[in-house]
Design an enzyme around this catalytic site. Structure first.
Site, PDB file in Angstrom:
ATOM      1  N   SER A 251       0.814  -1.198   0.000  1.00 27.07           N
ATOM      2  CA  SER A 251       0.000   0.000   0.000  1.00 27.07           C
ATOM      3  C   SER A 251       0.857   1.262   0.000  1.00 27.07           C
ATOM      4  O   SER A 251       1.731   1.398  -0.857  1.00 27.07           O
ATOM      5  CB  SER A 251      -0.947  -0.066   1.205  1.00 27.07           C
ATOM      6  OG  SER A 251      -1.956   0.889   1.121  1.00 27.07           O
ATOM      7  N   ASP A 473      -8.837  -3.697  -6.423  1.00 25.72           N
ATOM      8  CA  ASP A 473      -8.344  -3.025  -5.216  1.00 25.72           C
ATOM      9  C   ASP A 473      -8.918  -1.606  -5.146  1.00 25.72           C
ATOM     10  O   ASP A 473      -8.859  -0.855  -6.121  1.00 25.72           O
ATOM     11  CB  ASP A 473      -6.810  -2.984  -5.274  1.00 25.72           C
ATOM     12  CG  ASP A 473      -6.162  -2.510  -3.982  1.00 25.72           C
ATOM     13  OD1 ASP A 473      -6.756  -1.691  -3.258  1.00 25.72           O
ATOM     14  OD2 ASP A 473      -5.034  -2.946  -3.711  1.00 25.72           O
ATOM     15  N   HIS A 502      -7.140  -5.627  -0.465  1.00 29.76           N
ATOM     16  CA  HIS A 502      -6.014  -4.685  -0.470  1.00 29.76           C
ATOM     17  C   HIS A 502      -4.844  -5.387   0.209  1.00 29.76           C
ATOM     18  O   HIS A 502      -4.782  -5.498   1.424  1.00 29.76           O
ATOM     19  CB  HIS A 502      -6.403  -3.414   0.278  1.00 29.76           C
ATOM     20  CG  HIS A 502      -5.351  -2.355   0.250  1.00 29.76           C
ATOM     21  ND1 HIS A 502      -4.799  -1.900  -0.925  1.00 29.76           N
ATOM     22  CD2 HIS A 502      -4.749  -1.655   1.247  1.00 29.76           C
ATOM     23  CE1 HIS A 502      -3.908  -0.960  -0.650  1.00 29.76           C
ATOM     24  NE2 HIS A 502      -3.860  -0.804   0.656  1.00 29.76           N
TER      25      HIS A 502
END
Length: 546
Positions: A251, A473, A502
């Site tokens: 991320s 995502d 995610h």
């Protein structure tokens, strides 16, 4: 953005950019109002093999430094480790002093807290230091060392010193940024303003938060940037006494990896980027992209819930479930659910919790059950429990999230632009848009003016990089990840077609195909060799059952 971090809580796995673990509050790779700490739990994985992975792989030329080489295996480290305590028990802990301001390296110092799951393989088989980061910005990173050690193939994990760290300003590092410890206390004003007066209340709240950060940490804020965190990472490398490190980020941690790799390409041995941030959109445009993507993911949750109407009784179509959700939200606005110390769950707290359903589908059954209990049985116990587990915010994470994103790049300073853009996006993507705006609104009033344009990522000098990405995502949308891919010419992407979680690696249950690519790369440097922007594909793990 919604916090961009991967969720790694014991039961599974807020940033924002604004989502994502949480990071960071609710938004951005890290997420509107919630802390997304991990998108997937650390699950056991298969031994490294490419047998079940689709597509071929090729060894990465030049990626295998000699095992046991002083270039990668620590032999002259200046770090002094001791056993960690509490939630980090089983790891080793230490700290490292780094410059506050790299333009004045002999000046004021700050402290970075580190953890390590040490290599256990024979010295001749060890592959050196692997730095890991769960995202955010603002997410504590020390526990991730243990998650990665448990989630990789045991044979692969044994060959690395897996090192987690709380980035500058975060958690166990010093100083730990905190601007208004009571910012998330009680029920907050509705994210969706009913009128101009309600909107002004929220604007004033954002202004006050920015002013509190300046008052308490004005000396620190100019230096709380992704670039400086990347420089801190290179200080960690130097403290280990090695020429190169491996990096594994999720991320927002993928943006940190892109910046680190641009600044220090010759110091990178291998790099894994799971759920990748679009560096060209940092951070205002990335947040808007998130709003649309989270709308699609929450609609997928509504559709899943409708499929099991006989269990949850919230509606037999996605539209009916959505109507039930907004009925619940309206009830909570009128009468919040009380916790031990007064009102605890109102509309914002509900949004912050259910937002996590956009990060990973493993929470869908518990969320649907809690919503059903409230609407059909009048019981708020389930919503209280899910809020405490998934929706409750860390003010330290929120403070760092804002400090980093607001200083990384200059944001629009006219609230009229924020309002116009938010109202426009809200027409199509109502679930997260206002939440995400308020999660980032302090940046409109931040005391630090960031650069006019985002940091320019250039991965041309990096060794082969492995990217892992789901096509659905929400926190780091697929199109943005491919924008990043184009700036990383040595990267090869494993695409999980139809994957909405995610974080695609270390899932529970594991995606064997993804894990095989990950373990093979970390073991030998092997990467998928199909041409183009999709270099290999995997199927997603199935949706949960009620």
């Amino acid at each position: 953005m919604e916090p961009m971090s991967v969720l790694r809580k014991a039961t599974l796995a807020p940033i924002s950019l604004a989502v994502l673990l949480i990071t960071a509050g609710v938004s951005a790779c890290t997420a509107g109002g919630s802390t997304a700490t991990a998108a997937s739990g650390a699950g056991a994985s298969t031994a490294p093999t490419t047998a079940t992975a689709s597509g071929g792989t090729s060894a990465a030329s030049g990626s295998a430094a000699p095992a046991g080489s002083a270039a990668i295996v620590p032999q002259a480290s200046t770090l002094h480790w001791q056993a960690c305590a509490g939630q980090l028990a089983g790891l080793q802990c230490t700290s490292l002093q780094v410059p506050l301001n790299y333009a004045d390296p002999g000046g004021r110092k700050i402290t970075i807290a580190l953890s390590m799951a040490p290599a256990t393989a024979p010295a001749a088989e060890q592959q050196g230091v692997m730095l890991v980061n769960p995202g955010g910005p603002g997410e504590p990173g020390r526990s991730l060392a243990g998650d990665v050690a448990a989630g990789l193939s045991p044979q692969v994990a044994a060959t690395y010193d897996i090192v987690g760290f709380d980035p500058r300003g975060v958690g166990g590092s010093s100083p730990a940024l905190s601007c208004d410890p009571n910012f998330f206390t009680g029920v907050r004003p509705d994210y969706i303003p009913a009128n101009a007066a309600a909107e002004q209340v929220l604007i004033n709240r954002a202004k006050s938060y920015a002013a509190a950060c300046e008052q308490r940490f004005g000396w620190f804020l100019p230096y709380e940037t992704t670039v400086n965190t990347a420089r801190d990472m290179d200080q960690i490398r130097q403290a280990f006494g090695v020429k190169q490190v491996t990096y594994y980020g999720f991320s927002y941690g993928t943006y940190l990896g892109q910046v680190f790799g641009t600044l220090f390409p010759s110091n990178v041995r291998r790099m894994v980027l799971d759920s990748t941030v679009d560096p060209t959109g940092a951070w205002y445009a990335d947040n808007i992209s998130q709003d649309y993507a989270f709308q699609s993911r929450i609609e997928a949750f509504f559709a899943w819930t409708a499929k099991y109407d006989s269990t949850y009784h919230l509606g037999s179509t996605a539209a009916q479930v959505q109507a039930s959700y907004y009925e619940i939200r309206a009830k909570l606005k009128k009468t919040p659910i009380d916790g031990p110390d007064g009102p605890m769950v109102g509309p914002d707290e509900l949004d912050d919790t259910i937002l996590l359903g956009g990060y990973l589908n493993a929470v869908w059954p518990a969320f649907a059950q809690a919503l059903s209990q409230y609407l059909n049985d009048g019981s708020g116990d389930g919503l209280i429990s899910q809020f405490q587990e998934w929706g409750a915010q860390s003010e330290n994470t929120f403070a760092v999230y804002n400090a980093v994103e607001c200083a990384d790049v200059n944001w629009p300073r006219s609230w009229a632009k924020w309002q116009s853009d938010t109202e426009r996006v809200y027409q199509t993507a109502p679930f997260e848009t206002w939440d995400n705006a308020w999660f980032n609104a302090a940046c409109a009033f931040w005391p630090v003016q960031g650069p006019a344009k985002p940091f320019q990522v250039n991965g041309a000098k990096l060794p082969p990089v492995l990217m892992l990405q789901g096509t659905l995502d929400a926190a780091t949308p697929y199109a943005g990840a491919q924008d990043a891919h184009k700036l990383l010419p040595t990267a090869r992407m494993v695409v999980v077609e139809g994957g909405g979680d995610h974080g695609q690696s270390l899932e529970t249950p594991p995606d064997t195909c993804v894990q095989n690519y990950l373990n093979s790369y970390l073991a030998t440097g092997a990467i998928p060799d199909d041409p183009g922007l999709v270099n290999a594909t995997c199927a997603p793990t199935p949706d949960p059952s009620p």
